[in-house]
Design an enzyme around this catalytic site. Sequence first.
Site, PDB file in Angstrom:
ATOM      1  CG  ASP A   9      -1.693  -1.326   1.323  1.00 46.00           C
ATOM      2  OD1 ASP A   9      -2.442  -1.628   0.397  1.00 46.00           O
ATOM      3  OD2 ASP A   9      -1.516  -2.060   2.322  1.00 46.00           O
ATOM      4  CG  HIS A  16      -3.617  -5.047   3.647  1.00 46.95           C
ATOM      5  ND1 HIS A  16      -3.061  -4.274   2.662  1.00 46.95           N
ATOM      6  CD2 HIS A  16      -3.972  -6.201   3.036  1.00 46.95           C
ATOM      7  CE1 HIS A  16      -3.078  -4.922   1.519  1.00 46.95           C
ATOM      8  NE2 HIS A  16      -3.630  -6.094   1.717  1.00 46.95           N
TER       9      HIS A  16
HETATM   10  N1  LIG Z   1      -0.854  -7.963   2.729  1.00 47.57           N
HETATM   11  C1  LIG Z   1      -0.821  -7.733   1.419  1.00 47.57           C
HETATM   12  O1  LIG Z   1      -0.369  -6.679   0.969  1.00 47.57           O
HETATM   13  C2  LIG Z   1      -1.340  -8.751   0.461  1.00 47.57           C
HETATM   14  C3  LIG Z   1      -1.275  -8.512  -0.922  1.00 47.57           C
HETATM   15  C4  LIG Z   1      -1.743  -9.503  -1.797  1.00 47.57           C
HETATM   16  C5  LIG Z   1      -2.280 -10.677  -1.311  1.00 47.57           C
HETATM   17  N2  LIG Z   1      -2.350 -10.867   0.047  1.00 47.57           N
HETATM   18  C6  LIG Z   1      -2.877 -12.102   0.621  1.00 47.57           C
HETATM   19  O2  LIG Z   1      -1.880 -13.095   0.548  1.00 47.57           O
HETATM   20  C7  LIG Z   1      -2.491 -14.380   0.595  1.00 47.57           C
HETATM   21  C8  LIG Z   1      -1.883 -15.301  -0.450  1.00 47.57           C
HETATM   22  O3  LIG Z   1      -2.039 -14.761  -1.736  1.00 47.57           O
HETATM   23  P1  LIG Z   1      -1.629 -15.613  -3.040  1.00 47.57           P
HETATM   24  O4  LIG Z   1      -1.973 -14.759  -4.207  1.00 47.57           O
HETATM   25  O5  LIG Z   1      -0.263 -16.150  -2.908  1.00 47.57           O
HETATM   26  O6  LIG Z   1      -2.702 -16.780  -2.915  1.00 47.57           O
HETATM   27  P2  LIG Z   1      -2.684 -18.250  -3.565  1.00 47.57           P
HETATM   28  O7  LIG Z   1      -4.079 -18.751  -3.452  1.00 47.57           O
HETATM   29  O8  LIG Z   1      -2.029 -18.227  -4.911  1.00 47.57           O
HETATM   30  O9  LIG Z   1      -1.733 -19.065  -2.577  1.00 47.57           O
HETATM   31  C9  LIG Z   1      -2.072 -19.351  -1.273  1.00 47.57           C
HETATM   32  C10 LIG Z   1      -1.440 -20.679  -0.965  1.00 47.57           C
HETATM   33  O10 LIG Z   1      -1.565 -20.903   0.445  1.00 47.57           O
HETATM   34  C11 LIG Z   1      -1.849 -22.281   0.634  1.00 47.57           C
HETATM   35  N3  LIG Z   1      -2.425 -22.461   1.951  1.00 47.57           N
HETATM   36  C12 LIG Z   1      -3.724 -22.373   2.328  1.00 47.57           C
HETATM   37  N4  LIG Z   1      -3.838 -22.637   3.627  1.00 47.57           N
HETATM   38  C13 LIG Z   1      -2.592 -22.896   4.083  1.00 47.57           C
HETATM   39  C14 LIG Z   1      -2.066 -23.264   5.340  1.00 47.57           C
HETATM   40  N5  LIG Z   1      -2.855 -23.412   6.396  1.00 47.57           N
HETATM   41  N6  LIG Z   1      -0.742 -23.446   5.456  1.00 47.57           N
HETATM   42  C15 LIG Z   1       0.052 -23.308   4.404  1.00 47.57           C
HETATM   43  N7  LIG Z   1      -0.383 -22.981   3.170  1.00 47.57           N
HETATM   44  C16 LIG Z   1      -1.706 -22.773   3.020  1.00 47.57           C
HETATM   45  C17 LIG Z   1      -2.777 -22.634  -0.517  1.00 47.57           C
HETATM   46  O11 LIG Z   1      -2.788 -24.013  -0.751  1.00 47.57           O
HETATM   47  C18 LIG Z   1      -2.109 -21.855  -1.659  1.00 47.57           C
HETATM   48  O12 LIG Z   1      -1.130 -22.632  -2.293  1.00 47.57           O
HETATM   49  C19 LIG Z   1      -3.988 -14.127   0.438  1.00 47.57           C
HETATM   50  O13 LIG Z   1      -4.592 -14.167   1.706  1.00 47.57           O
HETATM   51  C20 LIG Z   1      -4.039 -12.703  -0.121  1.00 47.57           C
HETATM   52  O14 LIG Z   1      -5.265 -12.057   0.198  1.00 47.57           O
HETATM   53  C21 LIG Z   1      -1.885  -9.941   0.920  1.00 47.57           C
END
Ligand SMILES: NC(=O)c1ccc[n+]([C@@H]2O[C@H](COP(=O)([O-])OP(=O)(O)OC[C@H]3O[C@@H](n4cnc5c(N)ncnc54)[C@H](O)[C@@H]3O)[C@@H](O)[C@H]2O)c1
Length: 440
Positions: A252, A280
């Site tokens: 952000d 966030h």
């Molecule tokens: N804070 C930020 O700025 C920000 C920015 C973008 C995305 N995000 C968040 O980051 C997270 C991941 O995003 P992504 O695009 O990589 O998603 P994604 O769906 O591509 O990957 C998430 C992975 O986590 C795995 N997973 C689910 N539960 C799990 C657990 N208990 N232990 C280990 N692994 C687990 C899933 O199997 C998947 O492979 C989401 O929650 C998204 O909202 C945060």
Amino acid sequence: MDDDVYKLNPSYTKTCLHSSSSQLSFLSSRVSRRRNCAIRPFHRVQPTRISCSTAPNQVQSPAVQTQDPKSKSDCYGVFCLTYDLKAEEETRAWKKLINISVSGAAGMIANHLLFKLASGEVFGPDQPIALKLLGSERSFQALEGVAMELEDSLFPLLREVKIGIDPYEVFQDAEWALLIGAKPRGPGMERAGLLDINGQIFAEQGKALNAVSSRNVKVIVVGNPCNTNALICLKNAPNIPPKNFHALTRLDENRAKCQLALKAGVFYDKVSNVTIWGNHSTTQVPDFLNARIDGLPVTEVIKDRKWLEDEFTETIQKRGGVLIKKWGRSSAASTSVSIVDAIRSLITPTPEGDWFSTGVYTNGNPYGISEDLVFSMPCRSKGDGDYEFVKDVIFDDYLRQRIAKTEAELLAEKRCVAHLTGEGIAFCDLPGDTMLPGEM
Ligand SMILES: NC(=O)c1ccc[n+]([C@@H]2O[C@H](COP(=O)([O-])OP(=O)(O)OC[C@H]3O[C@@H](n4cnc5c(N)ncnc54)[C@H](O)[C@@H]3O)[C@@H](O)[C@H]2O)c1
């Protein structure tokens, strides 16, 4: 011997490399806790796979194959082999190997981040690393695919890779824990449901960190809702200082810098002192009052206050959602860049007069924000992994009101996860417009 630097000495012998050993970690104190196994000469070791468990000299079958998910956290493939030092490396000073655990390692963000970590871009070209990758039961095959790509990349600094689905194994000795894995909000799922389902993940991972990680582990929570997930995680890890937990709001901040630069017609390296306050989510507050362009207050460079209050603020709050609409998926590459920025902000001294935003524990904050939350605020670091709050920030009524709104949202989220923080029975009265930036 210097605490941080181990000089490899060819006269050492080493144990075989089964679980998490490498020649570097062999020299660290952890080696004494390892299982017995065959002694091998230290250098010029032929890359033979040696088992250290019950039959010390047995050659194992090839590791690059689908593993039994029950034995999920062994070293992966080529990383189980002895590392063969070249002559010129034998006398070279190396930093001590650091253990980095990454959850959600088979996901989109990690797919960018892991290769940055392994290349040396984050911790430097003389810092060997071990990657411990946590996936879910469903993503285990994909996790193996990630490990195979790491093998094929031949990164010289990447000395160990482990994959697994048990956080108690994957977080062992972690010095950095990058918690990305979380469940996305499913169709029709209430935000309270998302808080609960992901909160349970972070409660478990907090307990695991508490049990097995380094006491000084630095934790960066990325998985959403990241502020409250970070709060849950730290509450479940009472042996780790709450100060060590961060929720990622650096993306952000980067977005805000870009939009201010665009409006002012300057390159973004001219923009500094940008704070993201609060959650966030779409209540976050990108602070233009304290931000600077080329050393001048933003409000002196961009005189259109209405643009700053309305258009700029909303653009940052909703940027993630707009990006999903364009891309068809959420931001992964820029998020991984911002994780790198967040780490580097803690391991390099903050430039004089500047600061960075990170979601941290509010106890002791000088801004009057409620204690016992994880709230994004302006911080500075000496580069030792720690940080301090910036004191010389100014507030006006607009900024105070906006901060109060995002604070109210986080207080409501906290009430909603009370069952996961050890604070009694949860009560969810979340305000209506609490979408995550990535949600439509
Ligand atoms: N804070 C930020 O700025 C920000 C920015 C973008 C995305 N995000 C968040 O980051 C997270 C991941 O995003 P992504 O695009 O990589 O998603 P994604 O769906 O591509 O990957 C998430 C992975 O986590 C795995 N997973 C689910 N539960 C799990 C657990 N208990 N232990 C280990 N692994 C687990 C899933 O199997 C998947 O492979 C989401 O929650 C998204 O909202 C945060």
